[in-house]
Design an enzyme around this catalytic site. Structure first.
Site, mmCIF file in Angstrom:
data_model
loop_
_atom_site.group_PDB
_atom_site.id
_atom_site.type_symbol
_atom_site.label_atom_id
_atom_site.label_comp_id
_atom_site.label_asym_id
_atom_site.label_seq_id
_atom_site.Cartn_x
_atom_site.Cartn_y
_atom_site.Cartn_z
ATOM 1 N N ARG A 239 -25.430 -4.216 55.010
ATOM 2 C CA ARG A 239 -25.535 -3.307 56.147
ATOM 3 C C ARG A 239 -26.460 -2.166 55.762
ATOM 4 N NH1 ARG A 239 -23.843 -6.866 58.678
ATOM 5 N NH2 ARG A 239 -22.026 -6.960 60.062
ATOM 6 N N GLU A 268 -30.704 0.491 62.727
ATOM 7 C CA GLU A 268 -31.375 -0.620 63.395
ATOM 8 C C GLU A 268 -31.002 -0.684 64.879
ATOM 9 O OE1 GLU A 268 -29.783 -3.547 60.510
ATOM 10 O OE2 GLU A 268 -28.941 -4.563 62.247
ATOM 11 N N HIS A 286 -32.552 -8.367 60.642
ATOM 12 C CA HIS A 286 -31.123 -8.700 60.558
ATOM 13 C C HIS A 286 -30.886 -10.170 60.946
ATOM 14 C CE1 HIS A 286 -26.801 -6.904 60.817
ATOM 15 N NE2 HIS A 286 -26.780 -8.167 60.414
#
Ligand code: GLV
Length: 331
Positions: A239, A268, A286
């Site tokens: 993360r 993000e 991601h």
């Protein structure tokens, strides 16, 4: 008896929707884009189940708006976006998707590691640009991966899967985390437990696999980046907030470390502008678990968890197994 309602925040593969439809009446957000908050708040009023993504914020306000809600089935292994304490106190199951994405995410970490060490993206851009006029002895020199030291921070499922890849590449494996692995697992991986400071000092590649919690926020900041070797690379597929992105830009610009491979970002989809201008980073949006097979497996597991709760059973992969489940409301 009328079927219970399940709110699904993204379109899911057909076999998954079919399974859910056998047990529930579905309200599905039709676009593969974030569902507006007001639509979730509206849908949750009637919903017994919520099938959501790792990017949906499932906070106390939202959970309290669903008097019938019995399960939040997150289609992700990370669940930092769900207020698990609030769900637990309301008797709502929260489930995630561990196991089914381990190897796929480890592959992506490995792809980033190889790409940044061997300058794959720069090479690709160079060939496409038409600037390749001759073979050169000194051109696009990267860094060896084989024979180097890999440092795994967080030896959970994915961390261990990355360690196995490192072993396959003839690397020395160090790991750090809250707990030491049992002896046979360590022996299997050929991995040595060390303190975080030792790992940062010795590793040529530091790969992050810790879940995001208040304790792991900015686990890698200026101090840690200064401890790393100037020739070392940082890989982050967990993360974004586990890394202080501003400090990372300084480290990459200043030569405190050699490069980074990043699949996740602090805010993000926004990315620290400094990162976009650097050549010694490889960036992906991601996509750690993004293969057709794995995304289907994740959605299926989430759907199975949801269906189990609708049937009054225990879900397969709860993150709050200690709950006293909310009783089924009279319809
Ligand atoms: C993806 O980021 C996941 O947590 O599954």
């Amino acid at each position: 008896m009328a079927k219970p309602t399940v709110l699904v925040t993204r379109p899911l593969p057909e076999p998954v929707t079919r399974l859910l439809r056998q047990h529930a009446s579905l309200t599905v957000h039709r676009r593969d884009a974030p569902i507006p908050r007001r639509r979730v708040l509206e849908g949750i009023r009637e919903a017994t189940g919520l099938v959501c993504m790792g990017t949906d914020r499932i906070d106390a306000e939202l959970l309290q708006a669903g008097p019938r809600l019995r399960v939040v089935a997150n289609v992700a292994v990370g669940y930092n976006t769900v207020d698990v304490a609030a769900a637990t106190s309301l008797g709502i199951w929260v489930t995630n998707t561990p196991g089914v994405l381990t190897e796929t995410t480890a592959d992506l970490a490995w792809a980033l590691l190889l790409a940044v060490a061997r300058r794959i993206i720069e090479g690709d851009a160079f060939v496409r640009s038409g600037r390749w006029k001759m073979w050169q002895f000194q051109h696009l020199l990267g860094t060896d991966v084989w024979g180097k030291t890999l440092g795994i921070c967080g030896p959970g499922r994915i961390g261990q899967a990355v360690a196995r890849r490192g072993r396959g590449h003839g690397m020395r494996i160090l790991y750090t985390g809250r707990r030491r692995l049992p002896g046979p697992d360590e022996a299997d991986l050929g991995a040595y437990f060390v303190e975080k400071s030792t790992l940062l000092k010795e590793a040529d590649f530091v790969s992050l696999h810790l879940p995001l919690t208040p304790e792991t926020t900015h686990y890698i900041g200026a101090r840690e980046l200064h401890r790393m070797k100037p020739t070392a690379f940082l890989i982050n597929t967990t993360r974004g907030p586990v890394v202080d992105e501003k400090a990372l830009v300084k480290a990459l610009r200043g030569g405190w470390i050699a490069g980074a491979g990043l699949d996740v970002f602090e805010r993000e989809p926004a990315v620290e502008p400094g990162l976009l201008r650097l050549r010694n980073v490889v960036l992906t949006p991601h996509v750690g678990s993004a293969t057709a097979e794995t995304r289907t497996r994740m959605a299926l597991l989430a759907a199975e968890n949801c269906v189990a709760v609708l049937r009054g059973e225990r879900p397969q992969t709860p993150v709050n197994p200690e709950i006293t489940p909310r009783p089924r409301p009279p319809r």
